[in-house]
Enzyme design. Structure first.
Site, PDB file in Angstrom:
ATOM      1  N   TRP A 102       0.829  -1.204   0.000  1.00 39.59           N
ATOM      2  CA  TRP A 102       0.000   0.000   0.000  1.00 39.59           C
ATOM      3  C   TRP A 102       0.863   1.253   0.000  1.00 39.59           C
ATOM      4  O   TRP A 102       0.570   2.215  -0.712  1.00 39.59           O
ATOM      5  CB  TRP A 102      -0.988  -0.007   1.160  1.00 39.59           C
ATOM      6  N   ASP A 171      -1.825   6.735   6.147  1.00 39.06           N
ATOM      7  CA  ASP A 171      -2.881   5.873   5.621  1.00 39.06           C
ATOM      8  C   ASP A 171      -3.225   4.883   6.728  1.00 39.06           C
ATOM      9  O   ASP A 171      -2.444   3.982   7.020  1.00 39.06           O
ATOM     10  CB  ASP A 171      -2.366   5.156   4.365  1.00 39.06           C
ATOM     11  N   LYS A 195     -12.608  -1.477   5.901  1.00 39.61           N
ATOM     12  CA  LYS A 195     -11.916  -2.416   6.789  1.00 39.61           C
ATOM     13  C   LYS A 195     -12.473  -2.319   8.210  1.00 39.61           C
ATOM     14  O   LYS A 195     -12.962  -3.290   8.739  1.00 39.61           O
ATOM     15  CB  LYS A 195     -10.409  -2.138   6.800  1.00 39.61           C
TER      16      LYS A 195
HETATM   17  C1  LIG Z   1      -7.496  -1.394   1.386  1.00 35.53           C
HETATM   18  C2  LIG Z   1      -6.384  -0.418   1.540  1.00 35.53           C
HETATM   19  C3  LIG Z   1      -6.191   0.615   0.624  1.00 35.53           C
HETATM   20  C4  LIG Z   1      -7.047   0.786  -0.618  1.00 35.53           C
HETATM   21  O1  LIG Z   1      -8.303   1.219  -0.280  1.00 35.53           O
HETATM   22  P1  LIG Z   1      -9.387   1.586  -1.422  1.00 35.53           P
HETATM   23  O2  LIG Z   1     -10.509   2.104  -0.589  1.00 35.53           O
HETATM   24  O3  LIG Z   1      -9.677   0.325  -2.154  1.00 35.53           O
HETATM   25  O4  LIG Z   1      -8.783   2.605  -2.299  1.00 35.53           O
HETATM   26  C5  LIG Z   1      -5.164   1.502   0.853  1.00 35.53           C
HETATM   27  N1  LIG Z   1      -4.373   1.395   1.930  1.00 35.53           N
HETATM   28  C6  LIG Z   1      -4.525   0.417   2.834  1.00 35.53           C
HETATM   29  C7  LIG Z   1      -3.609   0.340   4.015  1.00 35.53           C
HETATM   30  C8  LIG Z   1      -5.538  -0.521   2.670  1.00 35.53           C
HETATM   31  O5  LIG Z   1      -5.705  -1.511   3.569  1.00 35.53           O
END
Ligand SMILES: *Cc1c(COP(=O)(O)O)cnc(C)c1O
Length: 359
Positions: A102, A171, A195
């Site tokens: 990511w 993030d 999540k």
């Molecule tokens: C799932 C995830 C993403 C991507 O998320 P989207 O909503 O599909 O763009 C980015 N960073 C992390 C850490 C993730 O777990």
């Protein structure tokens, strides 16, 4: 109909009581005779939901008055672009850490916008980890430091955050609301909801207000944080239904005792699952112990054939979503806030039985 234990990394399991409440209100929201999906986003019923969802996030994370909470769309992936579009000027450099899949996507997107220094790179190391604080050599005057608090795919998580001389942009898609957080340490936090917050479709951003002023007029109005701060995330139609469910999830979290209570439960769930992995050579954890994620528990079996058999047998035993990400293989048990401890206990029992039959 039997509900399964859903260990999927995202979209992922939601509290049953939240699903049931959403279901009860789906066709006739609180006696209004319509669904909240069908109602104006400027009307009273939705306004109350919007405000409570924002306030619940502020309460749970103790967000200081210096920061705004926003509901945007486009996922965390949208933020990979929106962060540098807003915060990385043409003469600036941004520091990024690469801890895995990511983080490297965030880096790729930022490089299209401006100058990026990757100041620590352990993204491809196995066992997986996140950078050590000693490794971080900041660029003088960097616009910000970007990190990925939990690498959902590798299962490596920052256990504490660095004391950076520049605003930290994080993030937190896969571990937001899993533990208490000092938001004042961060310039910007973002997370896709699917999540640990609710259904896919809404992206939460927490931004220190002064950072939003950096944006240039070259950025389209819709992609400026300023726009959404000024209009309380109602500049355009927000994803009303995902925000409604997020409101119910955050209400549920408050009823559980808030983030210190969740952190305790999450630590206990993760500790017993890692203990089961460490108790035998049959299972092998794939992140270094000090950086193991409390949210995404990754491990391997002696062969890919056994891993496939494990996933299949687990599914038959009503435990789904355990296959590791296609880029790394292995097994991944995602045990977010909404995964009950009984689900982790059931998985541990299943692991012992599976080893007894196949070890
Ligand atoms: C799932 C995830 C993403 C991507 O998320 P989207 O909503 O599909 O763009 C980015 N960073 C992390 C850490 C993730 O777990």
């Amino acid at each position: 109909m039997q509900r399964v234990y859903n260990f999927s990394a995202g979209p992922s399991t939601l509290p049953l009581s939240v699903l049931e409440e959403a279901q009860a209100n789906l066709v006739n929201h609180e006696g209004l005779g319509l669904s909240i999906m069908e109602d104006s986003h400027r009307g009273k019923p939705y306004t109350a939901i919007h405000e409570e969802a924002l306030q619940n996030l502020r309460d749970l994370l103790q967000v200081p008055a210096t920061h705004s909470v926003l509901f945007l769309t486009g996922g965390a992936s949208g933020q990979f672009a929106m962060v540098p579009m807003n915060l990385l000027g043409p003469d600036d450099v941004a520091d990024y850490t690469n801890s895995g899949a990511w983080a490297s996507k965030a880096i790729k997107e930022a490089r299209d916008v401006g100058r990026v220094h990757v100041i620590a790179d352990c993204g491809k190391e196995r066992p997986a980890r996140v950078p050590y604080e000693e490794e971080l050599t900041y660029t003088e005057g960097a616009a910000y430091l970007h990190l990925t608090s939990n690498e959902t795919i590798s299962g490596a998580q920052w256990q504490q955050f660095p004391d950076a001389p520049v605003p930290i942009v994080a993030d937190m898609s896969s571990d937001i609301l899993s533990r208490p957080l000092d938001v004042s340490k961060f310039g910007l936090i973002y997370a896709g909801a699917q999540k640990n917050l609710g259904p896919a479709g809404v992206t939460v951003v927490i931004i220190r207000n002064d950072l939003a002023e950096r944006v240039t007029s070259r950025v389209p109005i819709i992609y400026r944080y300023q726009t959404h701060i000024a209009d309380n995330s109602l500049y355009n139609t927000p994803p009303c239904f995902p925000i409604y469910v997020l409101m119910l999830v955050t209400r549920w979290l408050k009823a559980q005792g808030g983030l210190s209570a969740m952190a305790e439960i999450n630590a206990r769930k993760a500790a017993k699952l890692y203990a089961a992995i460490d108790a035998t050579d049959f299972y092998r954890g794939t992140a270094i112990p000090a950086h193991r994620s409390t949210m995404n528990v990754t491990f391997r079996l002696p062969s890919e054939e056994l891993e496939a058999a494990f996933v299949k047998a687990a599914t038959a035993a009503h435990m789904v979503g355990l296959k590791g990400h296609r880029s790394v293989g292995g097994i991944r048990a995602s045990i977010y806030n909404a995964m009950p401890e009984a689900g982790v206990d059931a998985l541990i029992d299943f692991m012992r039985e599976f080893e007894a039959r196949n070890g």
